[in-house]
Design a protein around this motif. Sequence first.
Motif, mmCIF file in Angstrom:
data_model
loop_
_atom_site.group_PDB
_atom_site.id
_atom_site.type_symbol
_atom_site.label_atom_id
_atom_site.label_comp_id
_atom_site.label_asym_id
_atom_site.label_seq_id
_atom_site.Cartn_x
_atom_site.Cartn_y
_atom_site.Cartn_z
ATOM 1 N N ARG A 102 7.082 21.395 -7.868
ATOM 2 C CA ARG A 102 6.976 20.024 -8.358
ATOM 3 C C ARG A 102 7.507 19.870 -9.779
ATOM 4 N NH1 ARG A 102 1.045 18.288 -5.773
ATOM 5 N NH2 ARG A 102 1.675 18.649 -3.607
ATOM 6 N N CYS A 103 8.693 20.412 -10.007
ATOM 7 C CA CYS A 103 9.314 20.383 -11.334
ATOM 8 C C CYS A 103 9.959 19.025 -11.601
ATOM 9 C CB CYS A 103 10.349 21.501 -11.445
ATOM 10 S SG CYS A 103 11.189 21.563 -13.051
ATOM 11 N N GLY A 104 9.506 18.350 -12.644
ATOM 12 C CA GLY A 104 10.047 17.039 -12.976
ATOM 13 C C GLY A 104 11.506 17.109 -13.398
ATOM 14 N N GLY A 105 11.900 18.201 -14.040
ATOM 15 C CA GLY A 105 13.287 18.352 -14.445
ATOM 16 C C GLY A 105 14.216 18.461 -13.251
ATOM 17 N N ILE A 106 13.783 19.184 -12.229
ATOM 18 C CA ILE A 106 14.584 19.310 -11.006
ATOM 19 C C ILE A 106 14.635 17.979 -10.272
ATOM 20 C CG2 ILE A 106 14.736 20.422 -8.756
ATOM 21 C CD1 ILE A 106 15.549 22.190 -11.116
ATOM 22 N N GLN A 107 13.547 17.240 -10.283
ATOM 23 C CA GLN A 107 13.556 15.912 -9.663
ATOM 24 C C GLN A 107 14.554 15.006 -10.369
ATOM 25 O OE1 GLN A 107 9.505 14.483 -9.668
ATOM 26 N NE2 GLN A 107 8.768 16.188 -8.404
ATOM 27 N N ALA A 108 14.612 15.101 -11.699
ATOM 28 C CA ALA A 108 15.593 14.308 -12.454
ATOM 29 C C ALA A 108 17.007 14.736 -12.096
ATOM 30 C CB ALA A 108 15.341 14.474 -13.953
ATOM 31 N N LEU A 109 17.217 16.035 -11.928
ATOM 32 C CA LEU A 109 18.537 16.552 -11.545
ATOM 33 C C LEU A 109 18.946 16.029 -10.174
ATOM 34 C CD1 LEU A 109 20.962 18.516 -11.806
ATOM 35 C CD2 LEU A 109 19.462 20.299 -10.874
ATOM 36 N N MET A 110 18.034 16.093 -9.214
ATOM 37 C CA MET A 110 18.355 15.661 -7.859
ATOM 38 C C MET A 110 18.498 14.146 -7.747
ATOM 39 S SD MET A 110 18.773 18.344 -6.077
ATOM 40 C CE MET A 110 18.876 17.552 -4.459
ATOM 41 N N SER A 111 17.970 13.403 -8.705
ATOM 42 C CA SER A 111 18.056 11.937 -8.684
ATOM 43 C C SER A 111 19.315 11.410 -9.349
ATOM 44 C CB SER A 111 16.828 11.333 -9.389
ATOM 45 O OG SER A 111 15.631 11.728 -8.756
ATOM 46 N N MET A 112 20.028 12.261 -10.051
ATOM 47 C CA MET A 112 21.221 11.829 -10.779
ATOM 48 C C MET A 112 22.345 11.429 -9.822
ATOM 49 S SD MET A 112 21.491 14.627 -13.865
ATOM 50 C CE MET A 112 23.157 14.064 -14.238
ATOM 51 N N ARG A 151 22.319 20.162 -1.701
ATOM 52 C CA ARG A 151 22.725 19.089 -0.790
ATOM 53 C C ARG A 151 23.499 19.640 0.397
ATOM 54 N NH1 ARG A 151 24.527 14.180 -4.932
ATOM 55 N NH2 ARG A 151 22.389 13.549 -5.471
ATOM 56 N N ALA A 152 24.259 20.703 0.172
ATOM 57 C CA ALA A 152 25.003 21.299 1.284
ATOM 58 C C ALA A 152 24.071 22.024 2.251
ATOM 59 C CB ALA A 152 26.039 22.279 0.730
ATOM 60 N N ALA A 153 23.029 22.648 1.726
ATOM 61 C CA ALA A 153 22.137 23.452 2.573
ATOM 62 C C ALA A 153 20.944 22.674 3.105
ATOM 63 C CB ALA A 153 21.636 24.661 1.784
ATOM 64 N N LEU A 159 17.178 17.080 4.757
ATOM 65 C CA LEU A 159 15.725 17.108 4.579
ATOM 66 C C LEU A 159 15.279 15.978 3.653
ATOM 67 C CD1 LEU A 159 15.202 20.957 4.102
ATOM 68 C CD2 LEU A 159 15.074 19.615 6.221
ATOM 69 N N SER A 160 13.978 15.801 3.546
ATOM 70 C CA SER A 160 13.432 14.763 2.668
ATOM 71 C C SER A 160 13.736 15.101 1.208
ATOM 72 C CB SER A 160 11.916 14.665 2.854
ATOM 73 O OG SER A 160 11.277 15.848 2.390
ATOM 74 N N PHE A 161 13.602 14.101 0.350
ATOM 75 C CA PHE A 161 13.885 14.312 -1.067
ATOM 76 C C PHE A 161 12.975 15.399 -1.647
ATOM 77 C CE2 PHE A 161 13.113 13.317 -5.579
ATOM 78 C CZ PHE A 161 14.415 13.411 -6.064
ATOM 79 N N ASP A 162 11.704 15.378 -1.284
ATOM 80 C CA ASP A 162 10.769 16.381 -1.789
ATOM 81 C C ASP A 162 11.175 17.781 -1.367
ATOM 82 O OD1 ASP A 162 9.277 14.469 -3.059
ATOM 83 O OD2 ASP A 162 7.722 14.347 -1.508
ATOM 84 N N MET A 163 11.623 17.918 -0.128
ATOM 85 C CA MET A 163 12.037 19.232 0.365
ATOM 86 C C MET A 163 13.336 19.681 -0.310
ATOM 87 S SD MET A 163 9.680 20.322 2.226
ATOM 88 C CE MET A 163 10.509 21.773 2.898
ATOM 89 N N GLN A 164 14.221 18.727 -0.577
ATOM 90 C CA GLN A 164 15.448 19.070 -1.304
ATOM 91 C C GLN A 164 15.111 19.561 -2.708
ATOM 92 O OE1 GLN A 164 18.838 16.310 -1.138
ATOM 93 N NE2 GLN A 164 17.867 15.290 0.605
#
Length: 304
Positions: free
Chosen positions: A187-197, A222-224, A228-233
């Motif tokens: 549940r890393c907020g930084g990774i969530q910010a990265l995936m939301s860009m 995204r390739a692998a 899947l859902s955003f949380d799983m990504q």
Amino acid sequence: MASGVLHRSASRCLRPAAAPTPDSGRGHGAVMIGDSGTRGVALRLGGSSRRELLSVTMASRDHTGLTRQLLDFQHDTIDEVGAEHGPFMDLKARFMDFKQRNYVENFSNYQNLAEQQTPKFMVIACADSRVCPTAVLGFQPGEAFTVRNVANLVPPYEHEGSETSAALEFAINTLEVENVLVVGHSRCGGIQALMSMKDDSTSGSFIKNWVSIGKSARLSTRAAAGNLSFDMQCKHCEKESINSSLLNLLTYPWIEKRVNEGTLNLHGGYYNFVDCTFEKWTLLYREGLEGGSKYAIKNRSTWS
């Protein structure tokens, strides 16, 4: 030291002079200024003196004035006024407990640490308040040279200087640590910010500019796991970014050199604070590995 010239107040700000001056009838009050550059200087608030006062007042905001206040401070045990219920009262109690239980009981060890540090680990962890490597992995003082940043990212060598790069340079070249451990987490907020860009987004956000270091991990995710859902990504990217950072470590010539010599090992770690498990693995790097790759994972284990 003349009485009344140096005033050891906590604020050292403008204060009225002790007595009126002959010019007070013209409406010019006198003030006493105390700071690092000017102490006990009486100024008139009129004409060019106003400009001089402004200059000295601005100088009093300089960091040297703040440092002098700390140096002049007389150490005692008086608590801050009104701090009985403040957050630092709890921290003070914890510090005193640490001093008694750790420092006093292990005095000789702390005296040795005061002379030098010889950590075997360099740890790169996230700044998330729930992920303290010292608490999670039980590091004792002197065991791990640690740097924490948003999303536990390691920029590549070509990237402009950062505190993480500086810490790596010191840990590898000066302290000569034997292990670098990059610790990611759930549940890393930084990774969530990265995936939301957005791919073509430009932003003045410090966070977005920093996490963009992990763009390759986002593309791989995204390739692998794009179906899947955003949380799983995000969960996938949390581990993908660790491996991306491990590969970025090898772009530093002095790190690659020591890894090739066998005097430095690179490790990944993933702390899941939802179920309190820890995954650990080691990056294998050498030419001619199976499949033609130079990279492989070894010694993977899960602690649960």
